[in-house]
Design a protein around this motif. Structure first.
Motif, mmCIF file in Angstrom:
data_model
loop_
_atom_site.group_PDB
_atom_site.id
_atom_site.type_symbol
_atom_site.label_atom_id
_atom_site.label_comp_id
_atom_site.label_asym_id
_atom_site.label_seq_id
_atom_site.Cartn_x
_atom_site.Cartn_y
_atom_site.Cartn_z
ATOM 1 N N THR A 1 25.749 -12.839 50.251
ATOM 2 C CA THR A 1 24.648 -12.071 49.892
ATOM 3 C C THR A 1 24.174 -11.365 50.877
ATOM 4 N N ARG A 2 24.157 -11.949 52.243
ATOM 5 C CA ARG A 2 23.814 -11.130 53.549
ATOM 6 C C ARG A 2 25.035 -10.116 53.783
ATOM 7 N N ALA A 3 25.963 -10.627 53.859
ATOM 8 C CA ALA A 3 27.133 -9.816 54.041
ATOM 9 C C ALA A 3 27.341 -8.631 52.900
ATOM 10 N N ALA A 4 27.154 -8.802 52.005
ATOM 11 C CA ALA A 4 27.142 -7.637 51.031
ATOM 12 C C ALA A 4 26.095 -6.667 51.319
ATOM 13 N N GLU A 5 25.002 -7.041 51.640
ATOM 14 C CA GLU A 5 23.660 -6.163 51.969
ATOM 15 C C GLU A 5 24.209 -5.396 53.171
ATOM 16 N N VAL A 6 24.742 -6.021 54.148
ATOM 17 C CA VAL A 6 25.168 -5.110 55.292
ATOM 18 C C VAL A 6 26.267 -4.359 55.195
ATOM 19 N N LEU A 7 27.302 -4.567 54.449
ATOM 20 C CA LEU A 7 28.390 -3.707 53.860
ATOM 21 C C LEU A 7 27.833 -2.718 53.147
ATOM 22 N N GLY A 8 26.789 -2.794 52.131
ATOM 23 C CA GLY A 8 26.483 -1.778 51.323
ATOM 24 C C GLY A 8 27.329 -1.767 50.247
ATOM 25 N N VAL A 9 27.609 -3.131 49.828
ATOM 26 C CA VAL A 9 28.532 -3.253 48.296
ATOM 27 C C VAL A 9 27.980 -4.251 47.594
ATOM 28 N N SER A 10 28.477 -4.380 46.422
ATOM 29 C CA SER A 10 27.614 -5.595 45.571
ATOM 30 C C SER A 10 28.276 -6.844 46.001
ATOM 31 N N LYS A 11 27.517 -7.807 45.773
ATOM 32 C CA LYS A 11 28.173 -9.365 46.094
ATOM 33 C C LYS A 11 29.193 -9.622 45.193
ATOM 34 N N GLY A 12 29.190 -9.173 43.995
ATOM 35 C CA GLY A 12 30.381 -9.392 43.025
ATOM 36 C C GLY A 12 31.725 -8.807 43.404
ATOM 37 N N HIS A 13 31.667 -7.487 44.176
ATOM 38 C CA HIS A 13 32.729 -6.713 44.794
ATOM 39 C C HIS A 13 33.214 -7.518 45.862
ATOM 40 N N LEU A 14 32.466 -7.845 46.772
ATOM 41 C CA LEU A 14 32.644 -8.827 47.967
ATOM 42 C C LEU A 14 33.458 -9.862 47.636
ATOM 43 N N SER A 15 32.893 -10.579 46.580
ATOM 44 C CA SER A 15 33.700 -11.795 46.118
ATOM 45 C C SER A 15 35.016 -11.480 45.668
ATOM 46 N N GLU A 16 35.087 -10.606 44.889
ATOM 47 C CA GLU A 16 36.710 -10.163 44.202
ATOM 48 C C GLU A 16 37.312 -9.930 45.241
ATOM 49 N N GLN A 17 36.856 -8.917 46.284
ATOM 50 C CA GLN A 17 38.056 -8.570 47.271
ATOM 51 C C GLN A 17 38.411 -9.613 48.075
ATOM 52 N N ILE A 18 37.662 -10.827 48.372
ATOM 53 C CA ILE A 18 37.978 -12.039 49.110
ATOM 54 C C ILE A 18 39.035 -12.684 48.506
ATOM 55 N N LYS A 19 38.886 -12.951 47.109
ATOM 56 C CA LYS A 19 39.957 -13.722 46.437
ATOM 57 C C LYS A 19 41.040 -12.987 46.193
ATOM 58 N N LYS A 20 41.209 -11.454 46.364
ATOM 59 C CA LYS A 20 42.419 -11.013 46.194
ATOM 60 C C LYS A 20 43.201 -10.872 47.722
ATOM 61 N N LEU A 21 42.330 -11.263 48.683
ATOM 62 C CA LEU A 21 42.908 -10.989 50.308
ATOM 63 C C LEU A 21 43.503 -12.440 50.120
ATOM 64 N N GLU A 22 42.770 -13.690 49.730
ATOM 65 C CA GLU A 22 43.185 -14.993 49.516
ATOM 66 C C GLU A 22 44.579 -15.044 48.794
ATOM 67 N N PHE A 23 44.570 -14.164 47.716
ATOM 68 C CA PHE A 23 45.840 -14.251 46.935
ATOM 69 C C PHE A 23 46.956 -13.555 47.688
ATOM 70 N N GLU A 24 46.892 -12.442 48.285
ATOM 71 C CA GLU A 24 47.756 -11.618 49.054
ATOM 72 C C GLU A 24 48.379 -12.608 50.184
#
Length: 296
Positions: A23-46
């Motif tokens: 939640t805090r990281a998403a606020e700092v980045l100016g993105v949604s929490k859902g978008h952040l979670s999705e991108q981290i999962k994709k990074l782990e997959f890659e």
């Protein structure tokens, strides 16, 4: 997967690793929490390894995650140094903005917006794709989009610009010659000019099948034919507001208009470092529409 996207996801991960709180990281980045979670999962997959251990109460780094975090910090430092050395254009309001927007919106608003913005920032140029194609802004070479929708993409930064509705309009000469419809059933006695794929008009009390001597994919032609006294058209309110105010067109069956069904949004991809020209243009557009009043 492009190297750009992989680096961008790594930068998102670095911010998350510093906070260990989505939640805090998403606020700092100016993105949604859902978008952040999705991108981290994709990074782990890659990377084919887990970077985080997630529980209902906490987030912590795995050993692989700690190594990725340290390398990510070094990469971010190098990127920031690169930006300081070569970002004069990035930090300046110069260059080209690539925009996609519906034709009606472009005609009524966008060309005026761009001209006024360029009066302030003369080094800006625009490329406008005026169509109803839904481009993928994460893949296509487009900076931002304007769209008529009630559900802007969740993976975009979206800004509501204005609500609107659809009017039924005709010229005074047409109504004088053919009479003014008093209810939906009366539309069967009129020339109802439509878009190619909307022979049924959604109205407040019911959907109405209509017919006329012309159908087209161009709303500009529909408005033109209405102005010439050739029939009744159903069209976006903002596209005919001026003609209604000047008396060239008249609204009919107003009690049957649907409310709250349409809005225009501006949206653009969620990026860590949006360019100065994009940020300035988005702010200008928001202020432009905040200064307008809409009689819907």
């Amino acid at each position: 997967m492009s190297d750009f996207k992989r680096v961008e996801r790594l930068m998102l991960f670095v911010e998350l690793a510093q906070h260990l709180n989505f939640t805090r990281a998403a606020e700092v980045l100016g993105v949604s929490k859902g978008h952040l979670s999705e991108q981290i999962k994709k990074l782990e997959f890659e990377l084919q390894c887990p970077l985080l251990v997630r529980t209902t109460r906490s987030v912590r780094l795995t050993q692989e995650g700690e190594r990725a975090f340290q390398q990510g910090l070094r990469i971010r430092s190098q990127v920031l140094e690169l930006e300081r050395n070569v970002s004069s254009e990035h930090d300046s309001i110069v260059g080209t903005l690539r925009i996609t927007a519906p034709k009606m919106f472009a005609e009524i608003f966008l060309f005026d917006i761009c001209a006024k913005f360029r009066e302030i920032h003369p080094d800006i140029e625009f490329e406008i794709n005026s169509s109803y194609t839904n481009f993928n802004l994460n893949q296509d070479d487009i900076d931002l989009a304007f769209r008529a929708t009630m559900n802007p993409p969740e993976n975009m930064v979206a800004s509501l610009l204005m609500p609107y509705q659809h009017y039924l309009v005709a010229s005074p000469s047409y109504l004088q010659a053919n009479g003014t419809p008093e209810n939906l059933a009366n539309l069967n006695q009129h020339q109802c000019l439509t878009t190619l794929h909307q022979s049924v008009w959604p109205m407040k009390s019911q959907d109405v099948a209509v017919d006329g001597w012309m159908a087209t994919n161009e709303n500009h032609l529909l408005k033109q034919q209405a102005l010439l006294g050739h029939g009744i058209v159903r069209i976006a309110s903002y596209y005919v507001d001026r003609e209604i105010q000047s008396g060239l067109l008249v609204k009919v069956l107003e009690h049957e208009y649907l409310q709250g069904q349409n809005s225009i949004y501006l949206f653009y991809p969620q990026v860590i470092y949006p360019s100065q020209k994009l940020k300035a243009f988005v702010k200008f557009v928001q202020e432009y529409f905040n200064s307008l009043t809409f009689g819907i």
